[in-house]
Design a protein around this motif. Structure first.
Motif, PDB file in Angstrom:
ATOM      1  N   ALA A   1       0.813  -1.197  -0.047  1.00 35.73           N
ATOM      2  CA  ALA A   1       0.002   0.046  -0.053  1.00 35.73           C
ATOM      3  C   ALA A   1       0.931   1.244  -0.080  1.00 35.73           C
ATOM      4  O   ALA A   1       0.649   2.491  -0.852  1.00 35.73           O
ATOM      5  N   LYS A   2       1.932   1.273   0.788  1.00 35.41           N
ATOM      6  CA  LYS A   2       2.826   2.494   0.781  1.00 35.41           C
ATOM      7  C   LYS A   2       3.493   2.658  -0.683  1.00 35.41           C
ATOM      8  O   LYS A   2       3.789   3.680  -1.180  1.00 35.41           O
ATOM      9  N   ILE A   3       3.755   1.429  -1.367  1.00 29.42           N
ATOM     10  CA  ILE A   3       4.643   1.530  -2.508  1.00 29.42           C
ATOM     11  C   ILE A   3       3.638   2.076  -3.451  1.00 29.42           C
ATOM     12  O   ILE A   3       3.898   2.976  -4.585  1.00 29.42           O
ATOM     13  N   HIS A   4       2.311   1.663  -3.489  1.00 31.02           N
ATOM     14  CA  HIS A   4       1.423   2.120  -4.593  1.00 31.02           C
ATOM     15  C   HIS A   4       1.089   3.621  -4.278  1.00 31.02           C
ATOM     16  O   HIS A   4       1.175   4.202  -5.402  1.00 31.02           O
ATOM     17  N   VAL A   5       1.311   4.354  -3.218  1.00 35.38           N
ATOM     18  CA  VAL A   5       1.258   5.518  -3.071  1.00 35.38           C
ATOM     19  C   VAL A   5       2.112   6.168  -3.747  1.00 35.38           C
ATOM     20  O   VAL A   5       2.300   7.279  -4.671  1.00 35.38           O
TER      21      VAL A   5
END
Length: 200
Positions: A169-173
């Motif tokens: 989820a952090k990487i998608h941001v």
């Protein structure tokens, strides 16, 4: 105006971010989305933006002067973006589009790259290795997985309680924030190419 083709294998969240970004751009436009999977949700996302789509087989992808090359020519493609595309790009494309194909990887290359390293596999490997940070790498594409020169990296902390899902989820941001902008900066000043000669 630079015509961009996106290659995608999965859900297409990065593809959607790119298509949305370039809706109002004067530098480039997404002219085609290609997938190696007919069930890839990226195809539906492209249809929602009015972007032409096509699905191809491994044989069609690997054939110089074949269907994929023809599609790129027909749509006047000047630049290729790999957005969650899992196949190795064949030589005829890396040669024809040298300096014009970019990929995004969900880790800080050169760590955690290579064949089979994608999605949650990457995030699990990062966590298992005890890394304190991860991030994204946008890089040029060559004839080897994840080995082209780096264009841009952004980082995020890996917390002690992170799972593959929370790290993803952090990487998608980071992906959605930076990938479209880096693409636009990369194509700035890039001249169109003669695709009729370029992919034969």
């Amino acid at each position: 105006m630079i015509n961009i083709a996106i290659f995608a294998s999965g859900s297409g969240t990065n593809a959607e971010a790119i298509m949305r970004h370039f809706e109002g751009s004067t530098r480039g436009r997404v002219a085609l989305l290609l997938s190696n999977r007919e069930d890839a949700y990226a195809l539906k996302r492209a249809e929602g933006f009015g972007v032409p789509t096509a699905v191809f087989t491994r044989e069609e992808f690997g054939e110089p002067g074949g269907r994929v090359a023809s599609l790129l020519q027909e749509h006047g493609i000047d630049f290729i973006v790999l957005a969650g595309f899992l196949w190795l790009v064949p030589h005829y494309l890396t040669d024809a589009y040298a300096g014009r194909i970019v990929n995004i990887h969900p880790a800080l290359l050169p760590k955690f790259g290579g064949r089979g390293m994608y999605g949650d596999r990457v995030h699990r490997a990062v966590i298992e290795a005890g890394e304190r940070e991860s991030g994204i790498t946008i890089h040029w594409v060559n004839e080897r997985y994840d080995s082209g020169d780096t264009i841009f990296q952004a980082t995020v902390a890996v917390d002690a309680d992170d799972t593959a899902e929370t790290l993803a989820a952090k990487i998608h941001v980071l992906e959605h924030r930076h990938f479209p902008t880096v693409i636009e900066e990369t194509i700035a000043g890039l001249p169109p190419i003669d695709t009729k000669q370029n992919t034969k």
